[in-house]
Design an enzyme around this catalytic site. Sequence first.
Site, PDB file in Angstrom:
ATOM      1  N   GLU A 278       0.836  -1.209   0.000  1.00  0.00           N
ATOM      2  CA  GLU A 278       0.000   0.000   0.000  1.00  0.00           C
ATOM      3  C   GLU A 278       0.869   1.257   0.000  1.00  0.00           C
ATOM      4  OE1 GLU A 278      -2.918   0.971   3.243  1.00  0.00           O
ATOM      5  OE2 GLU A 278      -4.339   0.015   1.911  1.00  0.00           O
ATOM      6  N   HIS A 307       7.518 -26.627   1.355  1.00  0.00           N
ATOM      7  CA  HIS A 307       6.793 -27.734   0.749  1.00  0.00           C
ATOM      8  C   HIS A 307       5.611 -27.234  -0.074  1.00  0.00           C
ATOM      9  CE1 HIS A 307       9.331 -30.317   3.189  1.00  0.00           C
ATOM     10  NE2 HIS A 307       9.168 -29.401   4.129  1.00  0.00           N
ATOM     11  N   LYS A 420     -13.861   1.698  -3.175  1.00  0.00           N
ATOM     12  CA  LYS A 420     -14.748   2.054  -2.056  1.00  0.00           C
ATOM     13  C   LYS A 420     -15.978   2.796  -2.586  1.00  0.00           C
ATOM     14  CE  LYS A 420     -11.173   2.552   1.472  1.00  0.00           C
ATOM     15  NZ  LYS A 420     -10.484   3.421   2.407  1.00  0.00           N
TER      16      LYS A 420
HETATM   17  O1  LIG Z   1      -8.557   2.707  10.097  1.00  0.00           O
HETATM   18  P1  LIG Z   1      -9.434   2.844   8.927  1.00  0.00           P
HETATM   19  O2  LIG Z   1      -9.671   4.288   8.572  1.00  0.00           O
HETATM   20  O3  LIG Z   1     -10.724   2.111   9.114  1.00  0.00           O
HETATM   21  O4  LIG Z   1      -8.700   2.243   7.666  1.00  0.00           O
HETATM   22  C1  LIG Z   1      -8.440   0.871   7.552  1.00  0.00           C
HETATM   23  C2  LIG Z   1      -7.526   0.609   6.387  1.00  0.00           C
HETATM   24  O5  LIG Z   1      -8.137   1.046   5.190  1.00  0.00           O
HETATM   25  C3  LIG Z   1      -7.212   1.712   4.362  1.00  0.00           C
HETATM   26  O6  LIG Z   1      -7.465   3.080   4.453  1.00  0.00           O
HETATM   27  C4  LIG Z   1      -7.279   1.283   2.924  1.00  0.00           C
HETATM   28  O7  LIG Z   1      -8.578   1.234   2.507  1.00  0.00           O
HETATM   29  C5  LIG Z   1      -5.870   1.370   4.975  1.00  0.00           C
HETATM   30  O8  LIG Z   1      -4.871   2.273   4.627  1.00  0.00           O
HETATM   31  C6  LIG Z   1      -6.201   1.329   6.412  1.00  0.00           C
HETATM   32  O9  LIG Z   1      -5.222   0.667   7.171  1.00  0.00           O
END
Ligand SMILES: O=P(O)(O)OC[C@H]1O[C@](O)(CO)[C@@H](O)[C@@H]1O
EC number: 5.3.1.9
Length: 445
Positions: A278, A307, A420
């Site tokens: 990421e 393995h 998202k």
């Molecule tokens: O703590 P949050 O804001 O729920 O985010 C959870 C995870 O989602 C992300 O933003 C990626 O979608 C990550 O970088 C982060 O660790």
Amino acid sequence: MLRLDLSNLDSRRIGSQGIDLEQALRAHKKRLEAARDALWGRKGDPAEFLGWIDVPEDTQTLRKVLRYREANAWVEDLVVLGIGGSALGAQAVNAALGKGPVRLHFVDNVEPEPILELLRSLEPRKTLVNVISKSGSTAETMAAFLAFRRWLEEALGQDWKRHVVVTTDPARGILRPYAQAEGLPAFEVPPAVGGRFSVTCPVGTLPLAFVGVDLEALLAGCRKANETAQAQVEANLPAQSALVHHLLSQKGKSVNVFMPYSTRLRYLPDWFVQLHDESLGKAIDREGKVVHTGTTAVRAIGTTDQHAQVQLFREGPHDKLITFVRLEKPTEDLKIPAVAGLEALDYLFGRSFFELLDAEAKATAHALAKAHQPNFAFVLERLDAYTLGWLMQHLMWQTAFLGELWNINAFDQPGVELGKEYTYALMGRRGYEKLAAELKAEGVE
Ligand SMILES: O=P(O)(O)OC[C@H]1O[C@](O)(CO)[C@@H](O)[C@@H]1O
């Protein structure tokens, strides 16, 4: 104690697939020093998301976490609702060092069956729910929170509030005002600390306090990594391992296998994969140029994956750099007994399991080197909180150094946003009607 074993990267041993590290360090000294100075120099600017450097110094927050743990001795099960950086660090450390007495559960997916199974197994009066989300908007975490909050309220009425603790941004997002309105205890994710760099703040320390991890030692190990990250290049371990990645990526090693020889470290690769992928998988550099950087981190566990995956690592494409994590000493050991009638196994008789583990780690690394597959090892004196803290903070530094060497922002994740938004559109979230219509026209509904 943590050290690097770079012998299986040496070009004298593995030929053109390897590097001459001493010469490389000399050649890249200026660049590494510039990266080091840039990172330390930008540390105070919240917009740079380098707050993770200083978090291990924050003993006041640690004391608050430990006080909260002491005040809640009734807890038998702690459910962490969090995903990505809000779960993986604590999960990795818990598997390595967690001693109980509290059972930790991580809900980091929205598949209904495991959630139902967990809910059916828990006793609400003995359960604490720690909802962890820096943004307070992550669909998976918030859906789980809605379900667990309802479950607690149905069982306990107004007393549900004693069974929830919130970890979120001090000001932003919906969780902070909700915790205030409901009078829920709440801990902070410092604004300048991104999720995948947050294991040392209450995102990690609060759940880990319930399973007896020596948090003072964990943070002391992190501070040791900071010390090495400040050193001259010749003693700067994170600069060195970052340089290894950088040089090997230039030799076409686009896959980065992360392989601890330890079942206790079985979740560390998951944490590392998020940290690495990421942070470093980026389309655009700091100047706005299209770059598509990144090497793909892959999980493996030794000896188990000898393995399963090592055939490919040895004879498959020469596109890999393999990072081992090896222990020098066991915490406990077990002798392998001699058994009459099984003399074919006498090479094992009287030896110990740790000796076998260690031999397999060294043998596999050497066999890979013989096939000109570059590999190196983080060697930990033993698996304890200090050394694991050192390793994790080291890997955060390695990531930050690579961001500098590749001229990208290692602390954002723009590539996850569109997925998202599509999810919101498919779920009928208000404000996403246009996107939903577009998706429908594209055959996604
Ligand atoms: O703590 P949050 O804001 O729920 O985010 C959870 C995870 O989602 C992300 O933003 C990626 O979608 C990550 O970088 C982060 O660790």
